[in-house]
Design a protein around this motif. Structure first.
Motif, PDB file in Angstrom:
ATOM      1  N   LYS A  74       0.834  -1.208   0.000  1.00  0.00           N
ATOM      2  CA  LYS A  74       0.000   0.000   0.000  1.00  0.00           C
ATOM      3  C   LYS A  74       0.866   1.254   0.000  1.00  0.00           C
ATOM      4  N   GLU A  78       0.802   4.268  -2.725  1.00  0.00           N
ATOM      5  CA  GLU A  78       0.484   5.636  -2.313  1.00  0.00           C
ATOM      6  C   GLU A  78       1.572   6.611  -2.753  1.00  0.00           C
ATOM      7  N   GLU A 112       2.498  10.851   3.940  1.00  0.00           N
ATOM      8  CA  GLU A 112       2.830   9.494   4.377  1.00  0.00           C
ATOM      9  C   GLU A 112       4.002   9.504   5.368  1.00  0.00           C
TER      10      GLU A 112
END
Length: 334
Positions: A74, A78, A112
């Motif tokens: 993931k 991203e 992130e």
């Protein structure tokens, strides 16, 4: 303390370096201190220039995916949406090279990153925690924890279970340690502000210890060119003395049959093999072979001095051979 002083006296020849004409010429050409070049000629022989050339090129940026907060697949997806293209490093479970990135945001300014999904970390720097291999039932000591990259990696491997004591004596550096622990969601860490050698007076005994020792940082020259001239031979000797005291402390705090990882971001044998040789000769510790990662064997002879053959079980990484920062790792059992 007496055994440490006797050991220092026995191996003081390590710090008596007389640079040759060749070393002086190469030092002028590459901008290093000449005593450093003399040591490289001893270490690298015919590949010395390859090493010196590699120090002039920056390393690829790399990150560690923090699985306490996100799956690696993931995270890759991203970051790809933002223009970051990552390549999985085969020999690191959570390590990625950053092949390309956008002009903005920077790697340390993405959402992130701020959420703690990853930590910006050198590839070789990720190895010590994997080598220590802590479990959820371990009581772990990180003896020089700030800024927290390896500490939070240990927490990640332990899945936030067990307990980690993170020692740092600098109040200023503790701020960075606390920030990273909180950002990455590591909840099994207790920070203790003290000099690690003070812990000898405690009743603590740990099943596993990480000693990522304070060092010259001689392996970080591709990242920081000032390290070509920062450390004098006297400075190097002082690091050596500090490291001997720290590994002696680590031994006293380790459970019987416990395991210790000693690591530095230095390629200096004086800070690495000479320290581990003390652990073998004076403390009776046994190096365990590290075979899961790329690297060269530890050095068993340097500057005319022979060390224990068991040092072959240690691991060395170099920019010109492995594409990483210069690094040393040794796994020891009590």
């Amino acid at each position: 303390m007496d055994s440490i002083m006797a050991y220092i006296k026995k191996y003081d020849k390590l710090f008596e370096v007389s640079p040759s004409r060749k070393a002086r010429d190469l030092a002028i050409k590459y901008g290093f201190l000449d005593y450093m070049i003399e040591r490289y000629l001893d270490m690298f022989k015919d590949s010395t220039k390859d090493f010196l050339d590699s120090c002039g090129y920056p390393l690829k940026k790399s990150i560690r995916c923090n699985t306490l907060k996100i799956s690696c697949d993931k995270l890759v997806n991203e970051l790809k949406k933002k223009g970051f293209y990552l390549k999985k490093v085969d020999w690191l479970p959570h390590g990625y090279e950053v092949l390309s990135y956008p002009k903005s945001p920077s790697l340390g300014a993405t959402i992130e990153y701020l959420k703690g999904y990853y930590y910006i970390q050198g590839l070789a720097s990720m190895i010590p925690a994997y080598v220590l291999n802590p479990s959820s039932s371990d009581f772990v000591l990180d003896m020089a924890a700030a800024p927290g990259g390896k500490t939070t990696q240990l927490s990640q491997l332990m899945e936030n279970k067990g307990k980690i004591i993170a020692v740092e004596k600098s109040r200023k550096r503790i701020r960075a340690l606390e920030s990273n622990i909180n950002r990455l969601g590591a909840t099994n860490i207790l920070i203790v502000r003290t000099d690690a050698t003070v812990l000898k007076k405690s009743n603590f005994r740990f099943t596993k210890i990480l000693l990522d020792a304070p060092c010259s940082g001689e392996g970080l020259i591709p990242i920081d060119q000032s390290r070509k001239t920062r450390t004098s031979i006297l400075d190097l000797r002082n690091f050596f003395i500090t490291q001997l005291n720290l590994i002696s402390t680590a031994f006293s705090l380790l459970d019987d049959n416990g395991r210790l990882v000693y690591s530095t971001c230095s390629i200096a044998p004086e800070e690495n093999e000479a320290v581990i040789n003390f652990a073998i000769e004076n403390l009776g510790m046994k190096p365990i072979k590290i075979s899961e990662f790329p690297g060269c064997k530890g050095i068993t002879e340097f500057h005319g001095i022979k060390f224990s053959e068991e040092l072959k079980n240690c691991l060395r990484l170099y920019p010109h051979k492995h594409g990483t920062e210069g690094f040393f790792i040794c796994l020891l059992q009590k």
